[in-house]
Enzyme design. Structure first.
Site, PDB file in Angstrom:
ATOM      1  N   ASP A   1      32.678  23.343 -37.833  1.00  0.00           N
ATOM      2  CA  ASP A   1      33.829  23.481 -38.952  1.00  0.00           C
ATOM      3  C   ASP A   1      33.100  22.860 -40.236  1.00  0.00           C
ATOM      4  O   ASP A   1      32.113  22.042 -40.090  1.00  0.00           O
ATOM      5  CB  ASP A   1      34.807  22.730 -38.646  1.00  0.00           C
ATOM      6  CG  ASP A   1      34.583  21.403 -38.105  1.00  0.00           C
ATOM      7  OD1 ASP A   1      33.527  20.793 -37.648  1.00  0.00           O
ATOM      8  OD2 ASP A   1      35.613  20.615 -38.747  1.00  0.00           O
TER       9      ASP A   1
ATOM     10  N   GLU B   1      35.081  18.780 -36.014  1.00  0.00           N
ATOM     11  CA  GLU B   1      34.426  17.241 -36.301  1.00  0.00           C
ATOM     12  C   GLU B   1      34.927  16.821 -37.554  1.00  0.00           C
ATOM     13  O   GLU B   1      35.214  15.498 -37.809  1.00  0.00           O
ATOM     14  CB  GLU B   1      32.842  17.419 -36.600  1.00  0.00           C
ATOM     15  CG  GLU B   1      32.109  16.327 -36.873  1.00  0.00           C
ATOM     16  CD  GLU B   1      31.821  15.657 -38.115  1.00  0.00           C
ATOM     17  OE1 GLU B   1      31.515  14.370 -38.249  1.00  0.00           O
ATOM     18  OE2 GLU B   1      32.296  16.294 -39.031  1.00  0.00           O
TER      19      GLU B   1
END
EC number: 3.4.11.4
Length: 410
Positions: free
Chosen positions: A81, A176
């Site tokens: 991400d 994350e």
């Protein structure tokens, strides 16, 4: 290697993988699973073994050992991400070869200029190939540079069997940036004794200390009344939120702190007279100071509620991760190996605390000690984000050299 890094990186950043704090599913966005599936295909194409992706978007794969020695299984990780601070949709990477050290116009129409006057560190990249944004999005070097470097390093080791190494596991994780990366990460299935995240910044960064981290979501419930008849009746929730923020030490904010200094950070404040919501993150390396910061937030919330009435202030305060130094210091040799690898490649290790978080912080507390290695990027989470291709080459070489040194020392 340069060409492969550039090709893969510019492909990966074009996939919108921005995570979503409000989502309750994993991964929180479809784009992360899209990139996960692309990587699974590519891992199989280069010859990696045991390539899997689960329903939550965690990608894992194995590079089998090619030595007769008993070498500890090591892992390398990066996250799928990108940050929520600026859009990651329609990223258009710009490649600037042989950077001349001057201003880079990212977007002429919007007058967005990446300038060494604002970012003096640009000077050290003169003559390098820089990859930037077009001034309208973030780049996503955090952490697609790390993904790219792991992919290219594995491909290199497969094609150079003369470099001896033990079993290597790799993983790409979702979410994350919103602190959920390791939540569903199966450490036992991953099967590594030690691991490294490729999630650091500029060339040479090596980190094994992270913040203690918490998040505070505060809802202020006011009372909306017509302004013409509001005297002694209206309670303005936005002003309550402002009053709360006025009680937070202004000098203890990200823009006024560095090194080992902690902070409070107001991420967002949204609302109207009836209701307002503030979102803070709380960070400190020192555990005692971390607890004190959380206590201060809770105290201010309680005092404001006492002032404005029961239910006027609602606080949700939760820990996100802890300083991983405690878990890594007992196995400090895993940091020393990276330092040695860097020096072998004429890179001076720059060991410093992470003023942020990585999956490694939580993984270290789940039994997988995981320091953080540079990925090469600068100015993460914004339109001025960039990465030098030469730094990505060096990061890739560090992965290869770390694998070689683990085998050599046995």
């Amino acid at each position: 290697m340069k060409e492969e890094l550039l090709k893969r990186f510019t492909k990966y950043v074009k996939v919108d993988t921005q995570s979503n704090e409000e989502s309750t599913v994993c991964p929180t966005t479809k784009g992360q699973m899209e990139l996960a599936n692309i990587l699974v295909t590519e891992l199989k194409e280069i010859g990696m073994q045991e390539v899997t992706v689960d329903e939550f978007g965690y990608v894992m794969a194995t590079l089998p050992s090619n030595t007769t020695k008993e070498v500890p299984v090591i892992g390398f990780l990066a996250h799928l991400d990108t940050a929520t601070d600026l859009t990651g949709k329609n990223v258009q990477p710009q490649v600037h070869e042989n950077y001349d050290g001057k201003d880079i116009v990212l977007n002429k129409e919007l007058n967005v200029v990446l300038s060494p006057k604002q970012f003096p560190e640009l000077a050290q990249y003169k003559g390098k190939t820089l990859i930037t944004t077009d001034g309208t999005t973030l780049l996503g070097a955090d952490d697609k540079a790390g993904i790219t470097e792991i992919m290219v390093a594995m491909n290199y080791l497969i094609n150079h069997p003369e470099i001896k190494h033990g079993k290597i596991r790799i993983a790409f994780t979702p979410d994350e940036e919103i602190g959920r990366g390791p939540e569903r990460f199966d450490v036992e299935a991953f099967g590594a004794k030690y691991a490294y995240t490729m999630d650091g910044g500029p060339l040479g960064e090596l980190e094994y200390e992270s913040f203690n981290a918490a998040a505070a979501k505060i809802t202020f419930n006011g009372n909306s009344v017509h302004p013409g008849t509001a005297k002694n009746k209206m309670v303005n929730a936005v002003k309550m939120a402002m009053e709360f923020d006025a009680r937070i030490p202004k000098e203890e904010a990200p823009e006024h702190t560095d090194g080992y200094e902690g902070f409070y950070h107001l991420i967002s404040l949204n609302g109207d007279v009836e209701q307002a919501k503030s979102y803070y993150i709380i960070r400190d390396f020192d555990h005692l100071k971390f607890v004190e910061r959380k206590t201060h937030i809770a105290t201010v919330a309680k005092e404001l509620e006492e002032k404005y009435g029961k239910g006027s202030v609602e606080l949700k305060l939760n820990d996100q991760y802890y300083n991983m130094r405690e878990k890594i210091e007992p196995v400090k040799e895993i940091v020393d190996i990276v330092s040695a690898a860097m020096r072998n490649l004429d890179i001076e290790p720059k060991i410093s605390p992470i003023r942020g978080g990585t999956d490694g912080a939580q993984l270290s507390y789940k039994g997988l000690p995981t320091p953080n290695i540079f990925g090469g990027g600068e100015n993460f989470h914004g339109k001025f984000e960039y990465v030098a291709l030469e730094s990505m080459v060096k990061a890739t070489e560090v992965i290869i050299e770390v694998a070689r040194l683990f085998e050599e020392k046995e």
